[in-house]
Enzyme design. Structure first.
Site, PDB file in Angstrom:
ATOM      1  N   CYS A   3       2.137  -8.355  14.901  1.00 41.09           N
ATOM      2  CA  CYS A   3       3.493  -8.352  14.349  1.00 41.09           C
ATOM      3  C   CYS A   3       4.392  -7.458  15.220  1.00 41.09           C
ATOM      4  O   CYS A   3       4.068  -6.287  15.446  1.00 41.09           O
ATOM      5  CB  CYS A   3       3.429  -7.811  12.923  1.00 41.09           C
ATOM      6  SG  CYS A   3       5.031  -7.372  12.274  1.00 41.09           S
ATOM      7  N   HIS A  62       0.363  -9.395   1.929  1.00 39.38           N
ATOM      8  CA  HIS A  62      -0.899  -9.589   2.665  1.00 39.38           C
ATOM      9  C   HIS A  62      -1.494 -10.969   2.448  1.00 39.38           C
ATOM     10  O   HIS A  62      -2.435 -11.357   3.141  1.00 39.38           O
ATOM     11  CB  HIS A  62      -1.951  -8.574   2.200  1.00 39.38           C
ATOM     12  CG  HIS A  62      -1.568  -7.154   2.382  1.00 39.38           C
ATOM     13  ND1 HIS A  62      -1.509  -6.238   1.365  1.00 39.38           N
ATOM     14  CD2 HIS A  62      -1.215  -6.480   3.492  1.00 39.38           C
ATOM     15  CE1 HIS A  62      -1.142  -5.062   1.835  1.00 39.38           C
ATOM     16  NE2 HIS A  62      -0.943  -5.184   3.114  1.00 39.38           N
ATOM     17  N   GLU A 110      -5.323  -8.465   4.109  1.00 36.83           N
ATOM     18  CA  GLU A 110      -4.822  -9.540   4.994  1.00 36.83           C
ATOM     19  C   GLU A 110      -6.002 -10.264   5.648  1.00 36.83           C
ATOM     20  O   GLU A 110      -6.032 -11.501   5.705  1.00 36.83           O
ATOM     21  CB  GLU A 110      -3.907  -8.950   6.083  1.00 36.83           C
ATOM     22  CG  GLU A 110      -3.443 -10.009   7.074  1.00 36.83           C
ATOM     23  CD  GLU A 110      -2.743  -9.434   8.299  1.00 36.83           C
ATOM     24  OE1 GLU A 110      -2.007  -8.448   8.169  1.00 36.83           O
ATOM     25  OE2 GLU A 110      -2.953  -9.991   9.388  1.00 36.83           O
ATOM     26  N   HIS A 117      -9.609  -5.066   4.842  1.00 35.91           N
ATOM     27  CA  HIS A 117      -8.163  -5.142   4.586  1.00 35.91           C
ATOM     28  C   HIS A 117      -7.812  -6.470   3.909  1.00 35.91           C
ATOM     29  O   HIS A 117      -8.327  -7.520   4.302  1.00 35.91           O
ATOM     30  CB  HIS A 117      -7.397  -4.997   5.909  1.00 35.91           C
ATOM     31  CG  HIS A 117      -5.933  -4.790   5.696  1.00 35.91           C
ATOM     32  ND1 HIS A 117      -5.052  -5.843   5.557  1.00 35.91           N
ATOM     33  CD2 HIS A 117      -5.194  -3.668   5.545  1.00 35.91           C
ATOM     34  CE1 HIS A 117      -3.838  -5.348   5.353  1.00 35.91           C
ATOM     35  NE2 HIS A 117      -3.903  -4.039   5.345  1.00 35.91           N
ATOM     36  N   HIS A 164       0.828  -1.198   0.000  1.00 36.31           N
ATOM     37  CA  HIS A 164       0.000   0.000   0.000  1.00 36.31           C
ATOM     38  C   HIS A 164       0.870   1.259   0.000  1.00 36.31           C
ATOM     39  O   HIS A 164       0.938   1.992   0.977  1.00 36.31           O
ATOM     40  CB  HIS A 164      -0.923  -0.007   1.226  1.00 36.31           C
ATOM     41  CG  HIS A 164      -2.075  -0.936   1.062  1.00 36.31           C
ATOM     42  ND1 HIS A 164      -2.710  -1.556   2.107  1.00 36.31           N
ATOM     43  CD2 HIS A 164      -2.704  -1.369  -0.054  1.00 36.31           C
ATOM     44  CE1 HIS A 164      -3.688  -2.301   1.633  1.00 36.31           C
ATOM     45  NE2 HIS A 164      -3.699  -2.208   0.335  1.00 36.31           N
ATOM     46  N   ASN A 195      -1.129  -0.172   8.538  1.00 38.96           N
ATOM     47  CA  ASN A 195      -0.159   0.036   9.623  1.00 38.96           C
ATOM     48  C   ASN A 195       0.239   1.516   9.711  1.00 38.96           C
ATOM     49  O   ASN A 195       0.493   2.024  10.795  1.00 38.96           O
ATOM     50  CB  ASN A 195       1.049  -0.902   9.469  1.00 38.96           C
ATOM     51  CG  ASN A 195       1.994  -0.470   8.385  1.00 38.96           C
ATOM     52  OD1 ASN A 195       2.866   0.351   8.609  1.00 38.96           O
ATOM     53  ND2 ASN A 195       1.826  -1.007   7.180  1.00 38.96           N
ATOM     54  N   THR A 230      -2.339  -8.632  11.911  1.00 37.91           N
ATOM     55  CA  THR A 230      -0.959  -8.427  12.380  1.00 37.91           C
ATOM     56  C   THR A 230      -0.622  -6.979  12.741  1.00 37.91           C
ATOM     57  O   THR A 230       0.185  -6.742  13.643  1.00 37.91           O
ATOM     58  CB  THR A 230       0.046  -8.876  11.296  1.00 37.91           C
ATOM     59  OG1 THR A 230      -0.289  -8.217  10.074  1.00 37.91           O
ATOM     60  CG2 THR A 230       0.054 -10.374  11.103  1.00 37.91           C
TER      61      THR A 230
HETATM   62  S1  SF4 Z   1       4.118  -5.436   9.082  1.00 39.64           S
HETATM   63 FE1  SF4 Z   1       4.723  -7.395  10.007  1.00 39.64          FE
HETATM   64  S2  SF4 Z   1       3.160  -8.829   9.292  1.00 39.64           S
HETATM   65 FE2  SF4 Z   1       3.026  -7.050   7.956  1.00 39.64          FE
HETATM   66  S3  SF4 Z   1       4.342  -7.574   6.210  1.00 39.64           S
HETATM   67 FE3  SF4 Z   1       5.601  -6.436   7.717  1.00 39.64          FE
HETATM   68  S4  SF4 Z   1       6.615  -8.039   8.935  1.00 39.64           S
HETATM   69 FE4  SF4 Z   1       4.869  -8.985   7.876  1.00 39.64          FE
END
Ligand code: SF4
Length: 283
Positions: free
Chosen positions: A188, A72, A124, A122, A40, A218, A159
């Site tokens: 994560c 994802h 994921e 999302h 993203h 994130n 995560t």
């Molecule tokens: S934020 Fe964490 S779960 Fe997501 S891709 Fe990166 S390492 Fe993997």
């Protein structure tokens, strides 16, 4: 202007791996697709598009060549469709996302009603939904009613959610009418590290910038957390988007970036901000 960059920011190992795999594949092959945007971040997506990567939102749209599964992940059904079409797969699903998918399947096989705390839209979460039937997605308190009359609940988390949100939703779930509750921490650590460094930094600076895709979960989580502690928090994709007038009256700026934000975007922002003369705005 004085600029401080968060100790942990930018690409995480999962994203770095997906981009490396895409670049290596594009160097060898001509007809390469990613199933959805590979990460993203529009700057990275554009760079890979310039190198020849095509984006397909559905497997049905891909007629031939190689398909890259983004960090994802994808559902088992999507992977099956790709295989049935005889297309080559390069699977760049992050190992931590694969773990969430495996746990969802395992919990279902053990007789739990699988519950994932996360954003339903999302990718994921969408991929995890394909790992077991009838998974409940809890995005906020208003979703808790989905869990009535469930005896065995098996709870996991997207995560990149924050530990605070995970804990708040668990507290709500704990008030439902269940007989057994199993919780597996699927957050994560890389995302958590970025969140705690961002919060620590935003409390010390006059103005805080969160760099990254506007639809990156994130990155948005970083902005949401920092806004709680520093009202002058701004989520931008790059330097070009900055309205320079907001810099007026601020001496120290903090910068962090989401797990899908490339280093060149961070460096460019930092360099421009360090060079920026606040006095010019007053004139
Ligand atoms: S934020 Fe964490 S779960 Fe997501 S891709 Fe990166 S390492 Fe993997």
């Amino acid at each position: 202007m004085k600029v401080i960059v968060a100790k942990s920011s930018g690409f995480c190992p999962g994203v770095r791996n997906a981009i490396n795999m895409a670049e290596k594949t594009l160097a060898k092959e001509k007809n390469v697709h990613s199933l959805g945007e590979i990460i993203h971040n529009k700057d990275v997506v554009q760079k890979l598009a310039d190198a020849g990567l095509k984006i397909a939102e559905k497997v049905e749209k891909i007629k031939s060549g190689t398909v890259i599964i983004r960090s994802h992940g994808a559902t088992a059904a999507q992977i099956q469709k790709i295989e049935d079409k005889g297309l080559k797969i390069v699977n760049a699903t992050c190992v931590l996302v694969k773990r969430v998918q495996k746990i969802a399947k395992l919990l279902h096989n053990q007789g739990y009603k699988v519950v994932i705390i996360g954003d339903k839209g999302h990718p994921e979460v969408q991929a995890v939904l394909g790992s077991a039937p009838d998974i409940a997605v809890i995005g906020s308190k208003s979703d808790i009613s989905k869990l009535s009359k469930q005896k065995k609940l098996g709870v996991i988390c997207q995560t990149t959610q924050s530990p605070e949100h995970f804990a708040q939703m668990l507290a709500e779930i704990a008030q439902t009418d269940f007989t057994e509750l199993k919780v597996i921490n699927t957050l994560c650590k890389e995302a958590i590290k970025r969140q705690s460094c961002a919060v620590e930094l935003c409390k010390k600076v006059d103005i805080m910038f969160i760099l990254g895709g506007l639809h990156s979960a994130n990155t948005r989580k970083l902005a949401e957390l920092c806004q709680k502690y520093n009202k002058k928090t701004f989520h931008l994709q790059n330097w070009k988007e900055l309205d320079k007038t907001i810099l007026f009256g601020n001496n120290v700026a903090g910068i962090t970036a989401g797990a899908s934000t490339p280093q060149w975007v961070i460096d460019d922002f930092v360099e421009n901000l360090r060079r920026f003369d606040n006095k010019k705005i007053r004139k």
